[in-house]
Write a protein that holds these residues in place. Sequence first.
Motif, PDB file in Angstrom:
ATOM      1  N   PHE A   1       3.861   5.626  -8.070  1.00  0.00           N
ATOM      2  CA  PHE A   1       3.040   6.483  -8.930  1.00  0.00           C
ATOM      3  C   PHE A   1       3.504   7.934  -8.870  1.00  0.00           C
ATOM      4  O   PHE A   1       3.661   8.599  -9.898  1.00  0.00           O
ATOM      5  CB  PHE A   1       1.568   6.382  -8.509  1.00  0.00           C
ATOM      6  N   LEU A   2       3.758   8.427  -7.663  1.00  0.00           N
ATOM      7  CA  LEU A   2       4.215   9.817  -7.509  1.00  0.00           C
ATOM      8  C   LEU A   2       5.584  10.017  -8.162  1.00  0.00           C
ATOM      9  O   LEU A   2       5.839  11.050  -8.775  1.00  0.00           O
ATOM     10  CB  LEU A   2       4.265  10.192  -6.029  1.00  0.00           C
ATOM     11  N   ALA A   3       6.454   9.013  -8.026  1.00  0.00           N
ATOM     12  CA  ALA A   3       7.777   9.098  -8.675  1.00  0.00           C
ATOM     13  C   ALA A   3       7.627   9.133 -10.194  1.00  0.00           C
ATOM     14  O   ALA A   3       8.334   9.876 -10.887  1.00  0.00           O
ATOM     15  CB  ALA A   3       8.637   7.916  -8.255  1.00  0.00           C
ATOM     16  N   ALA A   4       6.681   8.339 -10.715  1.00  0.00           N
ATOM     17  CA  ALA A   4       6.457   8.313 -12.160  1.00  0.00           C
ATOM     18  C   ALA A   4       5.925   9.647 -12.663  1.00  0.00           C
ATOM     19  O   ALA A   4       6.352  10.158 -13.703  1.00  0.00           O
ATOM     20  CB  ALA A   4       5.487   7.183 -12.514  1.00  0.00           C
ATOM     21  N   VAL A   5       5.001  10.234 -11.896  1.00  0.00           N
ATOM     22  CA  VAL A   5       4.453  11.547 -12.279  1.00  0.00           C
ATOM     23  C   VAL A   5       5.542  12.611 -12.214  1.00  0.00           C
ATOM     24  O   VAL A   5       5.712  13.418 -13.136  1.00  0.00           O
ATOM     25  CB  VAL A   5       3.261  11.924 -11.373  1.00  0.00           C
ATOM     26  N   GLY A   6       6.304  12.613 -11.125  1.00  0.00           N
ATOM     27  CA  GLY A   6       7.366  13.605 -10.960  1.00  0.00           C
ATOM     28  C   GLY A   6       8.451  13.499 -12.016  1.00  0.00           C
ATOM     29  O   GLY A   6       8.974  14.509 -12.486  1.00  0.00           O
ATOM     30  N   SER A   7       8.751  12.263 -12.424  1.00  0.00           N
ATOM     31  CA  SER A   7       9.815  12.071 -13.413  1.00  0.00           C
ATOM     32  C   SER A   7       9.427  12.591 -14.791  1.00  0.00           C
ATOM     33  O   SER A   7      10.295  12.786 -15.646  1.00  0.00           O
ATOM     34  CB  SER A   7      10.185  10.591 -13.514  1.00  0.00           C
ATOM     35  N   SER A   8       8.135  12.812 -15.002  1.00  0.00           N
ATOM     36  CA  SER A   8       7.683  13.313 -16.311  1.00  0.00           C
ATOM     37  C   SER A   8       8.206  14.715 -16.606  1.00  0.00           C
ATOM     38  O   SER A   8       8.250  15.123 -17.765  1.00  0.00           O
ATOM     39  CB  SER A   8       6.152  13.295 -16.380  1.00  0.00           C
ATOM     40  N   PHE A   9       8.589  15.439 -15.563  1.00  0.00           N
ATOM     41  CA  PHE A   9       9.160  16.759 -15.789  1.00  0.00           C
ATOM     42  C   PHE A   9      10.569  16.661 -16.388  1.00  0.00           C
ATOM     43  O   PHE A   9      11.087  17.631 -16.928  1.00  0.00           O
ATOM     44  CB  PHE A   9       9.192  17.563 -14.491  1.00  0.00           C
ATOM     45  N   ALA A  10      11.159  15.453 -16.283  1.00  0.00           N
ATOM     46  CA  ALA A  10      12.451  15.212 -16.924  1.00  0.00           C
ATOM     47  C   ALA A  10      12.264  14.425 -18.222  1.00  0.00           C
ATOM     48  O   ALA A  10      12.655  14.870 -19.293  1.00  0.00           O
ATOM     49  CB  ALA A  10      13.376  14.457 -15.974  1.00  0.00           C
ATOM     50  N   VAL A  11      11.635  13.237 -18.102  1.00  0.00           N
ATOM     51  CA  VAL A  11      11.409  12.371 -19.273  1.00  0.00           C
ATOM     52  C   VAL A  11       9.930  12.007 -19.300  1.00  0.00           C
ATOM     53  O   VAL A  11       9.511  11.075 -18.614  1.00  0.00           O
ATOM     54  CB  VAL A  11      12.267  11.086 -19.199  1.00  0.00           C
ATOM     55  N   PRO A  12       9.122  12.729 -20.050  1.00  0.00           N
ATOM     56  CA  PRO A  12       7.667  12.507 -20.043  1.00  0.00           C
ATOM     57  C   PRO A  12       7.268  11.065 -20.334  1.00  0.00           C
ATOM     58  O   PRO A  12       7.788  10.448 -21.267  1.00  0.00           O
ATOM     59  CB  PRO A  12       7.167  13.435 -21.163  1.00  0.00           C
ATOM     60  N   ALA A  13       6.382  10.536 -19.496  1.00  0.00           N
ATOM     61  CA  ALA A  13       5.723   9.236 -19.684  1.00  0.00           C
ATOM     62  C   ALA A  13       6.605   8.016 -19.451  1.00  0.00           C
ATOM     63  O   ALA A  13       6.093   6.904 -19.289  1.00  0.00           O
ATOM     64  CB  ALA A  13       5.099   9.137 -21.080  1.00  0.00           C
ATOM     65  N   ALA A  14       7.913   8.156 -19.412  1.00  0.00           N
ATOM     66  CA  ALA A  14       8.810   7.002 -19.408  1.00  0.00           C
ATOM     67  C   ALA A  14       8.633   6.105 -18.181  1.00  0.00           C
ATOM     68  O   ALA A  14       8.462   4.889 -18.307  1.00  0.00           O
ATOM     69  CB  ALA A  14      10.263   7.458 -19.522  1.00  0.00           C
ATOM     70  N   VAL A  15       8.662   6.679 -16.986  1.00  0.00           N
ATOM     71  CA  VAL A  15       8.584   5.860 -15.774  1.00  0.00           C
ATOM     72  C   VAL A  15       7.179   5.286 -15.594  1.00  0.00           C
ATOM     73  O   VAL A  15       7.011   4.172 -15.087  1.00  0.00           O
ATOM     74  CB  VAL A  15       9.044   6.662 -14.538  1.00  0.00           C
ATOM     75  N   GLY A  16       6.171   6.018 -16.050  1.00  0.00           N
ATOM     76  CA  GLY A  16       4.814   5.475 -16.019  1.00  0.00           C
ATOM     77  C   GLY A  16       4.704   4.230 -16.877  1.00  0.00           C
ATOM     78  O   GLY A  16       4.089   3.229 -16.484  1.00  0.00           O
ATOM     79  N   MET A  17       5.323   4.248 -18.065  1.00  0.00           N
ATOM     80  CA  MET A  17       5.320   3.080 -18.929  1.00  0.00           C
ATOM     81  C   MET A  17       6.116   1.925 -18.321  1.00  0.00           C
ATOM     82  O   MET A  17       5.773   0.756 -18.497  1.00  0.00           O
ATOM     83  CB  MET A  17       5.879   3.446 -20.306  1.00  0.00           C
ATOM     84  N   LEU A  18       7.177   2.259 -17.599  1.00  0.00           N
ATOM     85  CA  LEU A  18       7.942   1.229 -16.892  1.00  0.00           C
ATOM     86  C   LEU A  18       7.051   0.528 -15.861  1.00  0.00           C
ATOM     87  O   LEU A  18       7.047  -0.697 -15.759  1.00  0.00           O
ATOM     88  CB  LEU A  18       9.157   1.859 -16.217  1.00  0.00           C
TER      89      LEU A  18
ATOM     90  N   ARG B   1       0.804  -1.231   0.000  1.00  0.00           N
ATOM     91  CA  ARG B   1       0.000   0.000   0.000  1.00  0.00           C
ATOM     92  C   ARG B   1       0.836   1.281   0.000  1.00  0.00           C
ATOM     93  O   ARG B   1       0.360   2.309  -0.469  1.00  0.00           O
ATOM     94  CB  ARG B   1      -0.966   0.007   1.184  1.00  0.00           C
ATOM     95  N   TRP B   2       2.050   1.249   0.509  1.00  0.00           N
ATOM     96  CA  TRP B   2       2.895   2.451   0.494  1.00  0.00           C
ATOM     97  C   TRP B   2       3.752   2.487  -0.761  1.00  0.00           C
ATOM     98  O   TRP B   2       4.042   3.549  -1.295  1.00  0.00           O
ATOM     99  CB  TRP B   2       3.789   2.496   1.736  1.00  0.00           C
ATOM    100  N   TRP B   3       4.164   1.318  -1.231  1.00  0.00           N
ATOM    101  CA  TRP B   3       5.054   1.254  -2.387  1.00  0.00           C
ATOM    102  C   TRP B   3       4.344   1.716  -3.658  1.00  0.00           C
ATOM    103  O   TRP B   3       4.919   2.452  -4.460  1.00  0.00           O
ATOM    104  CB  TRP B   3       5.566  -0.173  -2.544  1.00  0.00           C
ATOM    105  N   LEU B   4       3.110   1.289  -3.867  1.00  0.00           N
ATOM    106  CA  LEU B   4       2.389   1.635  -5.105  1.00  0.00           C
ATOM    107  C   LEU B   4       2.156   3.143  -5.259  1.00  0.00           C
ATOM    108  O   LEU B   4       2.474   3.711  -6.312  1.00  0.00           O
ATOM    109  CB  LEU B   4       1.061   0.873  -5.180  1.00  0.00           C
TER     110      LEU B   4
END
Length: 195
Positions: free
Chosen positions: A106-123, A99-102
Amino acid sequence: MGRGAYALARVAVVLRAPAGWLWWLGLLAAGGGVLVPGLTGRRIGVLAGAALFLITAVVTFLARRGRYLELARAASRAGRSVFLQDRAVTVRARRRALRWWLPAAFLAAVGSSFAVPAAVGMLMAGVGAGLWAKALWLGHWERANDVLLWVRAEWVARGGPAGKGVSAYQTTGIVAGDARPGGARRGRAEAAAAR
């Protein structure tokens, strides 16, 4: 439970439990990331994300398959004293453990979009797809061998369905419990017939 009695969770259900959340949260993060230009630009981000999705899905699917097969082939028949955990209970317990990891992922994936859009979300989505595919692969093994694979529920909490804390799987007949081979929910008619 008395001495010798313990709960068993379906191995395939444990695998599938976080897959849907990872898939949908990953796609949501990737979709939101496309709206952000990012440092690399959308095109590079989406291409990198597609590559990460494929690589992560394949790696997740292949990871520890030998360990799963080793445990499956050495599995013993479940005794009469065991309690077969319902699919919903197994899913709830597994998601509670993550419950804490998910949300953090998600927040890390959203935040990373400011550097590489969509990449971590797709990961993230790739991990979900790989887990789902692995559960299907395990379901194929169950059908081919006409058994269902179970693992002690308390062992799962200490490192997953094939972690170091898992020393053995147990088996039941193919109609036991309320989940099909591969961990999908049985239909009402199918569940009633199994009883």
